[in-house]
Design an enzyme around this catalytic site. Structure first.
Site, PDB file in Angstrom:
ATOM      1  N   HIS A 128       0.839  -1.219   0.000  1.00 41.30           N
ATOM      2  CA  HIS A 128       0.000   0.000   0.000  1.00 41.30           C
ATOM      3  C   HIS A 128       0.868   1.262   0.000  1.00 41.30           C
ATOM      4  O   HIS A 128       0.434   2.311   0.472  1.00 41.30           O
ATOM      5  CB  HIS A 128      -0.948   0.029   1.208  1.00 41.30           C
ATOM      6  CG  HIS A 128      -1.653  -1.271   1.452  1.00 41.30           C
ATOM      7  ND1 HIS A 128      -2.872  -1.559   0.910  1.00 41.30           N
ATOM      8  CD2 HIS A 128      -1.283  -2.363   2.155  1.00 41.30           C
ATOM      9  CE1 HIS A 128      -3.250  -2.780   1.289  1.00 41.30           C
ATOM     10  NE2 HIS A 128      -2.291  -3.292   2.040  1.00 41.30           N
ATOM     11  N   SER A 135      14.932  20.931 -16.975  1.00 40.99           N
ATOM     12  CA  SER A 135      13.722  21.705 -17.203  1.00 40.99           C
ATOM     13  C   SER A 135      14.096  22.921 -18.041  1.00 40.99           C
ATOM     14  O   SER A 135      15.157  23.502 -17.856  1.00 40.99           O
ATOM     15  CB  SER A 135      13.132  22.154 -15.864  1.00 40.99           C
ATOM     16  OG  SER A 135      12.299  23.285 -16.054  1.00 40.99           O
ATOM     17  N   LYS A 193      16.293  21.685 -11.864  1.00 44.76           N
ATOM     18  CA  LYS A 193      15.599  20.403 -12.020  1.00 44.76           C
ATOM     19  C   LYS A 193      16.432  19.328 -12.700  1.00 44.76           C
ATOM     20  O   LYS A 193      17.198  19.581 -13.614  1.00 44.76           O
ATOM     21  CB  LYS A 193      14.320  20.593 -12.852  1.00 44.76           C
ATOM     22  CG  LYS A 193      13.225  21.356 -12.160  1.00 44.76           C
ATOM     23  CD  LYS A 193      12.687  20.670 -10.912  1.00 44.76           C
ATOM     24  CE  LYS A 193      11.902  19.411 -11.206  1.00 44.76           C
ATOM     25  NZ  LYS A 193      10.641  19.675 -11.903  1.00 44.76           N
ATOM     26  N   GLU A 249       9.382   8.193 -16.643  1.00 46.51           N
ATOM     27  CA  GLU A 249       7.999   8.634 -16.844  1.00 46.51           C
ATOM     28  C   GLU A 249       7.444   8.134 -18.174  1.00 46.51           C
ATOM     29  O   GLU A 249       6.283   7.731 -18.268  1.00 46.51           O
ATOM     30  CB  GLU A 249       7.924  10.161 -16.792  1.00 46.51           C
ATOM     31  CG  GLU A 249       8.169  10.720 -15.403  1.00 46.51           C
ATOM     32  CD  GLU A 249       8.361  12.229 -15.455  1.00 46.51           C
ATOM     33  OE1 GLU A 249       7.405  12.937 -15.138  1.00 46.51           O
ATOM     34  OE2 GLU A 249       9.459  12.688 -15.816  1.00 46.51           O
ATOM     35  N   TYR A 268     -10.708 -14.258 -44.985  1.00 47.39           N
ATOM     36  CA  TYR A 268     -10.042 -12.960 -44.993  1.00 47.39           C
ATOM     37  C   TYR A 268     -11.047 -11.818 -45.146  1.00 47.39           C
ATOM     38  O   TYR A 268     -11.986 -11.893 -45.931  1.00 47.39           O
ATOM     39  CB  TYR A 268      -9.010 -12.885 -46.142  1.00 47.39           C
ATOM     40  CG  TYR A 268      -8.302 -11.536 -46.191  1.00 47.39           C
ATOM     41  CD1 TYR A 268      -7.196 -11.299 -45.395  1.00 47.39           C
ATOM     42  CD2 TYR A 268      -8.794 -10.489 -46.990  1.00 47.39           C
ATOM     43  CE1 TYR A 268      -6.561 -10.054 -45.398  1.00 47.39           C
ATOM     44  CE2 TYR A 268      -8.167  -9.248 -46.996  1.00 47.39           C
ATOM     45  CZ  TYR A 268      -7.059  -9.037 -46.191  1.00 47.39           C
ATOM     46  OH  TYR A 268      -6.445  -7.812 -46.196  1.00 47.39           O
ATOM     47  N   GLN A 288      -6.149  -5.898 -42.418  1.00 44.57           N
ATOM     48  CA  GLN A 288      -4.987  -5.051 -42.729  1.00 44.57           C
ATOM     49  C   GLN A 288      -4.642  -4.159 -41.526  1.00 44.57           C
ATOM     50  O   GLN A 288      -3.519  -3.684 -41.407  1.00 44.57           O
ATOM     51  CB  GLN A 288      -5.307  -4.189 -43.959  1.00 44.57           C
ATOM     52  CG  GLN A 288      -4.184  -3.279 -44.396  1.00 44.57           C
ATOM     53  CD  GLN A 288      -4.449  -2.688 -45.773  1.00 44.57           C
ATOM     54  OE1 GLN A 288      -4.411  -3.403 -46.754  1.00 44.57           O
ATOM     55  NE2 GLN A 288      -4.752  -1.407 -45.830  1.00 44.57           N
TER      56      GLN A 288
HETATM   57  N1  ARG Z   1      -2.526  -5.286 -47.602  1.00 48.74           N
HETATM   58  C1  ARG Z   1      -3.422  -6.364 -47.333  1.00 48.74           C
HETATM   59  C2  ARG Z   1      -3.415  -6.734 -45.840  1.00 48.74           C
HETATM   60  O1  ARG Z   1      -2.557  -6.312 -45.169  1.00 48.74           O
HETATM   61  C3  ARG Z   1      -3.019  -7.565 -48.127  1.00 48.74           C
HETATM   62  C4  ARG Z   1      -4.124  -8.494 -48.435  1.00 48.74           C
HETATM   63  C5  ARG Z   1      -5.034  -7.918 -49.420  1.00 48.74           C
HETATM   64  N2  ARG Z   1      -5.988  -8.892 -49.825  1.00 48.74           N
HETATM   65  C6  ARG Z   1      -7.079  -8.567 -50.427  1.00 48.74           C
HETATM   66  N3  ARG Z   1      -7.876  -9.513 -50.737  1.00 48.74           N
HETATM   67  N4  ARG Z   1      -7.357  -7.326 -50.735  1.00 48.74           N
HETATM   68  O2  ARG Z   1      -4.241  -7.445 -45.339  1.00 48.74           O
END
Ligand code: ARG
Length: 487
Positions: A172, A293, A299, A306, A333, A338
């Site tokens: 504490h 400072s 200082k 920090e 994907y 990205q």
């Molecule tokens: N620059 C893209 C990323 O970082 C690469 C993949 C792009 N793929 C796509 N189907 N547009 O994810």
């Protein structure tokens, strides 16, 4: 279009499906080239493994293989010497490489993307990069651990009575029980060693190749993802192409490990801020790690400490921001992914600079045994030791706690030195008074893992073993000899 059909002046690689070029705002909003160029060497290494795979599969001949490998080498050389020209239509580093290879080697450049999508390509290059960064980060953490261990060793002599430096241990932020400075410094070292362990653990899951997963579903071409994975230095390949192209657990985990390192550095930084204040006076920063400072000439400021504290905030932001990006993304994907790069690049950069600066700070700081001992030797800090003395005589701990607590209260209320009250207490007497002598509290604390000289010496031995074990483990991993590197 150029005569050889190279994509240099025909805009985006995916232009074929479209009649008109994309809007300027789209180009600016969707590009990642401005920050993903640092993946170039990783992408080149993985692309070389890919084209060798295409050759083994009979999809390119010997001459085409040589041309593509030569083109990739040239692009990497241009990048490393700072002469690689990138254009807005490149979008990202992966497209930039393909475009430039094609300019350099002609139409055969158009074969480099055979059996590959940017979706498996980007995941492969990014994992390759992060694996390398983890080794570099682990080495920096171990460097700081070395400095803490060295400062712990040096604090075992040079205390006010020639023995080990002692200071109050706090709970504490109130003085609690005295401990050796070596014990205190090693507490930070153990926390950082767990970070090194976390890096190794996270690296194992990151070191899995997505190459061959294609856009999401694999390929009808005779690819061999096991062979390309091995060629690019990955101990394992993906099991599922949907997972391979969309999984960014490795980014979330890496961000968490960086953040944890940042939290540890932040706590250390806060401590340095306190210790170097006039109020504590426990340490003085070396001039090379202190700032002045602009207005107040007297200082000497702990800006490094920090900022070690302050930058934990941005690391937490990098982690939580990316977790929010990942949430709810459907397979496989999505372009949202990205957004994985900037937070992790930022976290790795931040942690690297903070580790270097804090290592220098700890290597050069002067600890002040006098003020530390003066604070540690307050007789009240021996209260627990007094209670434990009564316990060895058979007094139940709760009663012992009550007896000593009453003495402390009387001492404070009536302004009578605690030592006089202890001397007058029949169950304590001279044995109690001895516990109030400077340094007696730490000297008596012998339980394993505790803050007295004996357990601290044993702990130091174990710390040395762990440091050596981590170093051995990382060199084995880097040589690919360690089973832990297998995914
Ligand atoms: N620059 C893209 C990323 O970082 C690469 C993949 C792009 N793929 C796509 N189907 N547009 O994810």
């Amino acid at each position: 279009m150029t005569e050889d059909g190279s994509p240099a002046d025909r805009g985006q690689l995916w232009h074929g499906r479209f009649d008109v070029p994309p809007a300027e705002a789209l180009v600016e909003f969707t590009e990642s080239l401005s920050y993903d160029q640092r993946l170039l060497p990783d992408d080149v290494a993985c692309s070389k493994a890919h084209v060798r795979g295409l050759h083994r599969a009979g999809l390119i001949d010997e001459g085409e293989l040589a041309a593509l490998l030569g083109g990739l080498d040239s692009v990497e050389m241009e990048y490393r010497t700072g002469v690689l020209d990138v254009v807005a239509s490149d979008e990202d580093v992966h497209t930039a490489i393909e475009r430039r290879v094609t300019e350099l080697v002609g139409p055969v450049g158009g074969k480099i993307h055979t059996g590959r999508s940017r979706n498996d390509q980007v995941a492969t290059a990014f994992r390759h990069h992060v694996v390398g960064q983890m080794a570099a980060t682990a080495e920096l953490v171990l460097g700081l651990v070395d400095v803490l261990a060295d400062r712990a060793d040096r604090s075992l002599t040079g205390g006010v009575d020639g023995g080990p430096v002692r200071l109050p241990g706090y709970t504490h932020l109130q003085r609690a029980q005295p401990v050796l400075l070596a014990h205190h410094l090693m507490a930070h070292a153990w926390a950082l060693l767990r970070d090194v362990d976390r890096l190794a653990d996270c690296r194992r899951r990151t070191h899995v190749s997505p190459l061959g997963a294609g856009a999401l579903a694999g390929s009808s071409l005779p690819l061999d993802p096991d062979a390309t994975a091995a060629d690019a230095g990955f101990p394992a390949r993906f099991e599922n192409s949907l997972d391979a192209t969309s999984d960014r657990d490795f980014v979330a985990e890496s961000l968490f490990v960086c953040t944890t390192i940042g939290l540890h550095l932040s706590r250390m930084g806060e401590e340095i801020v306190l210790w170097t204040s006039d109020e504590f006076g426990f340490a003085v920063l070396d001039d090379t790690y202190a700032t002045g400072s602009s207005m107040m000439p007297q200082k000497k400021n702990p800006d490094v400490a920090e900022l070690a504290r302050g930058k934990a905030g941005r690391l937490i932001g990098d982690l939580t921001g990316f977790l929010a990006t990942m949430k709810s993304l459907p397979l496989a994907y999505n372009r949202d992914l990205q957004e994985d790069k900037e937070p992790l690049f930022d976290a790795l950069d931040t942690v690297r600079l903070a580790l270097l600066a804090m290592t220098g700070l700890y290597a050069t700081i002067t600890f002040r045994p006098g003020p530390m001992a003066a604070a540690a030797d307050s007789p009240y800090a021996a209260a627990t030791d007094l209670a434990e003395l009564l316990v060895t005589d058979g007094v139940p701990f709760r009663s012992a706690h009550g007896i000593v607590g009453a003495l402390v209260r009387r001492s404070l209320d009536e302004g009578i030195p605690l030592v006089d009250l202890v001397a007058a207490e029949p169950e304590l007497g001279e044995r109690g008074v001895a516990l109030l002598r400077p340094g007696a509290g730490t000297a008596n604390r012998a339980s394993p893992g505790g803050g007295g000289p004996e357990p601290v010496a044993a702990q130091r031995g174990r710390l040395a073993e762990r440091i050596a074990a981590e170093r051995a483990r990382w060199s084995a991993m880097l040589e690919g000899a360690d089973p832990e590197s297998a995914g």
